[in-house]
Write a protein that holds these residues in place. Sequence first.
Motif, PDB file in Angstrom:
ATOM      1  N   GLU A 118      -9.225  -3.458   4.761  1.00 64.46           N
ATOM      2  CA  GLU A 118      -9.054  -3.667   3.310  1.00 64.46           C
ATOM      3  C   GLU A 118      -9.867  -2.633   2.523  1.00 64.46           C
ATOM      4  O   GLU A 118      -9.458  -2.187   1.448  1.00 64.46           O
ATOM      5  N   GLU A 119     -11.045  -2.264   3.044  1.00 69.19           N
ATOM      6  CA  GLU A 119     -11.884  -1.281   2.340  1.00 69.19           C
ATOM      7  C   GLU A 119     -11.212   0.091   2.324  1.00 69.19           C
ATOM      8  O   GLU A 119     -11.285   0.830   1.330  1.00 69.19           O
ATOM      9  N   LEU A 120     -10.543   0.446   3.422  1.00 68.84           N
ATOM     10  CA  LEU A 120      -9.827   1.726   3.468  1.00 68.84           C
ATOM     11  C   LEU A 120      -8.608   1.704   2.551  1.00 68.84           C
ATOM     12  O   LEU A 120      -8.324   2.693   1.876  1.00 68.84           O
ATOM     13  N   LEU A 121      -7.923   0.556   2.527  1.00 69.51           N
ATOM     14  CA  LEU A 121      -6.764   0.433   1.640  1.00 69.51           C
ATOM     15  C   LEU A 121      -7.201   0.547   0.183  1.00 69.51           C
ATOM     16  O   LEU A 121      -6.475   1.090  -0.657  1.00 69.51           O
ATOM     17  N   ILE A 163      -7.475   4.173  -0.642  1.00 65.54           N
ATOM     18  CA  ILE A 163      -6.140   4.763  -0.826  1.00 65.54           C
ATOM     19  C   ILE A 163      -5.564   4.361  -2.186  1.00 65.54           C
ATOM     20  O   ILE A 163      -4.909   5.159  -2.865  1.00 65.54           O
ATOM     21  N   GLU A 164      -5.849   3.119  -2.597  1.00 65.97           N
ATOM     22  CA  GLU A 164      -5.391   2.645  -3.908  1.00 65.97           C
ATOM     23  C   GLU A 164      -5.993   3.506  -5.022  1.00 65.97           C
ATOM     24  O   GLU A 164      -5.338   3.810  -6.019  1.00 65.97           O
ATOM     25  N   GLY A 165      -7.251   3.915  -4.823  1.00 64.54           N
ATOM     26  CA  GLY A 165      -7.926   4.733  -5.826  1.00 64.54           C
ATOM     27  C   GLY A 165      -7.477   6.187  -5.817  1.00 64.54           C
ATOM     28  O   GLY A 165      -7.615   6.898  -6.810  1.00 64.54           O
ATOM     29  N   ALA A 215       0.812  -1.220   0.000  1.00 64.12           N
ATOM     30  CA  ALA A 215       0.000   0.000   0.000  1.00 64.12           C
ATOM     31  C   ALA A 215       0.847   1.272   0.000  1.00 64.12           C
ATOM     32  O   ALA A 215       0.311   2.375  -0.138  1.00 64.12           O
ATOM     33  N   GLY A 216       2.170   1.097   0.198  1.00 61.84           N
ATOM     34  CA  GLY A 216       3.040   2.278   0.270  1.00 61.84           C
ATOM     35  C   GLY A 216       2.854   3.069   1.553  1.00 61.84           C
ATOM     36  O   GLY A 216       3.063   4.277   1.602  1.00 61.84           O
ATOM     37  N   GLY A 270      -4.011   8.404   1.528  1.00 62.38           N
ATOM     38  CA  GLY A 270      -3.051   7.712   2.399  1.00 62.38           C
ATOM     39  C   GLY A 270      -2.224   8.662   3.247  1.00 62.38           C
ATOM     40  O   GLY A 270      -1.408   8.235   4.057  1.00 62.38           O
ATOM     41  N   GLU A 271      -2.449   9.972   3.076  1.00 56.14           N
ATOM     42  CA  GLU A 271      -1.704  10.969   3.858  1.00 56.14           C
ATOM     43  C   GLU A 271      -2.421  11.237   5.173  1.00 56.14           C
ATOM     44  O   GLU A 271      -3.648  11.140   5.255  1.00 56.14           O
TER      45      GLU A 271
END
Length: 350
Positions: A279-282, A285-287, A260-261, A292-293
Amino acid sequence: DAQMDDARYVATLVRTAAGYGAHVANRARVTAFLREGERVVGVRVRDVEGGGEYEVRAKQVVNATGVWTDDTQALIGERGQFHVRASKGIHLVVPKDRIHSTTGLILRTEKSVLFVIPWGRHWIIGTTDTDWDLDKAHPAASSADIDYLLEHVNSVLNVPLGRDDVEGVYAGLRPLLAGESDATSKLSREHTVAHPVPGLVVVAGGKYTTYRVMAKDAVDEAVHGLDQRVAQCVTEEVPLLGAEGYRALWNARARIAARAGLHVVRVEHLLNRYGSMAEELLGLIEGDARLGEPLAGAEDYLRAEIVYAASHEGARHLDDVLTRRTRISIETFDRGTRCARECADLMAPV
């Protein structure tokens, strides 16, 4: 128990129920019971958010309204079989570096139990046990309450705490079943269930740690009033949303962080708050990598958590997010005002 987050607990429990088919109506206030003769056959509900009143009919109504039990009992015009007193407990939040200890503390005071509990990058110091008869929706700490906790905790600390060390203060109300004694700490922490009139079950008292037993007792009582067979209670076996798969994800947290970086500490934070629903939050962030900040002014939380509160957890207002979906309002010295604009901008399009 000592690491429980009541705001996350409520949101997760409601979402779990919805996953099993419960219809969830947030910001809906019961204003009256519907009666046919003696029997309660439903409730009248006001939509506090959008306006309008609705009638909701039911074979059995369960009244589980905590410190509001006496008020809701009054709506059926019957004297309740028991009374619930509101006992106020307040808590102080201080930064981790203000107390040099590797463990929590539990101490007895003359009136209550004093505990100092590690809470992420903070300590929570509690609690008091005093009567509260003002607005039940907004229990507040008095100056004397804060002094009481500081005085007692300072009796065991080498470096005393002052008011400037306190990041946040919050208060809650315990629904205690009123007994013969006047002192609230002598009142019962147990729960009780009653069927005051046909069609209505009341459950009162109890505490978070016994919620599954309370649920079983209340629903079993409601089932008695139905003219159909209902399967045995299985609440002990039902995991909350996010529990399934949590341990496997925890083992894989370094790999997830790399993918996920994110720093592994961020992934641990998400897993502790959302379990496998992290997983839903990740996915958010992927989108959009900017999610992710961390929030400026509340760096413990990621921007994705604010979006998620609005998209998945029913948050409609800024205070929903700052005080209930997250703990920003008590974990920052400014009560979350510095990040409020950023949170509003993240929520608005959702």
